[in-house]
Design an enzyme around this catalytic site. Sequence first.
Site, PDB file in Angstrom:
ATOM      1  N   HIS A  17      -8.275   3.412  -0.173  1.00  0.00           N
ATOM      2  CA  HIS A  17      -8.208   4.697  -0.873  1.00  0.00           C
ATOM      3  C   HIS A  17      -8.590   4.582  -2.343  1.00  0.00           C
ATOM      4  CE1 HIS A  17      -7.465   8.850  -0.667  1.00  0.00           C
ATOM      5  NE2 HIS A  17      -6.443   8.827   0.187  1.00  0.00           N
ATOM      6  N   ARG A  18      -8.690   3.379  -2.873  1.00  0.00           N
ATOM      7  CA  ARG A  18      -9.141   3.227  -4.259  1.00  0.00           C
ATOM      8  C   ARG A  18     -10.603   3.627  -4.408  1.00  0.00           C
ATOM      9  NH1 ARG A  18      -7.795  -2.962  -5.311  1.00  0.00           N
ATOM     10  NH2 ARG A  18      -8.887  -3.001  -3.291  1.00  0.00           N
TER      11      ARG A  18
END
Length: 477
Positions: free
Chosen positions: A450-451
């Site tokens: 998700h980064r």
Amino acid sequence: MTEITPITLPKWGLEMSEGTVTNWHLAEGDTAEKGVDLVDVETDKIVNAVELEQGGTLRRILVPEGETVPVGTLIAVMADPAIDDAAVEVFISDFKPVDASFDPSEDSAPETKAQAAPEPQAAPEPAQNVKATPLARRAAEAGGVDLAGVKGSGRGNKVMKDDVAQAAAGGSAPSPEDLRAENAGVHASPIARKFANETGIALKGMTGTGRKDRISLQDVQDAAIDAGLWSRPAPVGRGPVVAADGPASAGAEQPFTGMRKSIVKALTASKQTIPHFYTTVDIEMDALMDLRRGINDAGDEGAAKVSVNDFLLKACGLALEAHPAVNVHVTETGVTSFDRADIAMAVAIDAGLITPVMRNVANRGLRDIAADSKDLATRARERGLTADDLKGGTFTLSNLGMFGVRTFDAIINPPQAAILAVGGPRREPREIDGEVGFVTVISATLSADHRAVDGAVAAQFLATLRTLIETPMKLVS
């Protein structure tokens, strides 16, 4: 020879920091010629043989089999027999380990093989010049097979373990399909035939010890052991008899192998430091299965058969080109994008999981992908992969459908940003033209970092993937 030559643990690849000595091919005092395998070294991903570049005499073995040491460690010493033992001992005590902290290249890599030995006085045996994996060499030695007469099926005609097995069973190595056809006509038990097909043993001409001379599993296992292709697992002891309410008897702890330690380290770090999220889609497969059947039926004899996994690799490559935000590496400082899709495909082997990389997948044809994926999977199981085969994957495909798994969540392989987990096919009812019919469906789950990858990007990637698979002519090139 007036010099003493060190043999140090080699550095294969940027990430290698240590290795395990698994098998010494020479003993102290042995003299060998150029090209002879000196020792097998296992890293966290591969087993490679350190070969002698020139002939010489092995004077000292400093690291025993089974011991793990850092890159650059002095593991052996080559020296002429005329040099006395005292001089060799002084050399060993004064030796400074190689600094392996730099990035290796072909021009600057530390020396790992005998460099100062004299030129050999006699030409090497033909088999010593044959390209073969360490497992193939050991199988040939155990089975009395001359490697010079074995046709290699690996990349660059390298001899693989299965090639040795077929040569040991008699004659040239048939394809797996031909072997299964030959074995099908032999009087053998089903489990014996299955084991023979998996290990590459030809049943024709084998003497059976079962009822009415039927070949048993024991017969095939004995043949595989004789050929050096299989070893019988140690029996599991029941331990001492205890009361029914007593604790279970614990066996001795088995230390992690180098590969398993690497898996533990990488996946623990991945789950602890990477914010995983998971997105799943169901994909209809009937059109793809029909197309695959037609391609394989129309193929030339001997051409690589295209598998479902080959279609999935191609679809992933094209989907990554359409959504480059998924085709990235992620570190603590930023995101690196790539101009093509190099897809790592997960292969289960006896020591764990290994991920050889298929290069430039989106721009290759299905038959080319099929041939390369078969070669990579075979060499992975043979422990014949090179460091280059494992470098630089930008995305990973993990397919457990052949094991009957419906769906699963895979752990991201850092520094990649995503991995696709594919389950097995199942039949489900669907409304088709106003009526209920059944279709073949698989579930595909994208694990994403998700980064770097947002939910919408993951959903768009999976939508493209589904469209490509459900209209599979888009994958034919």
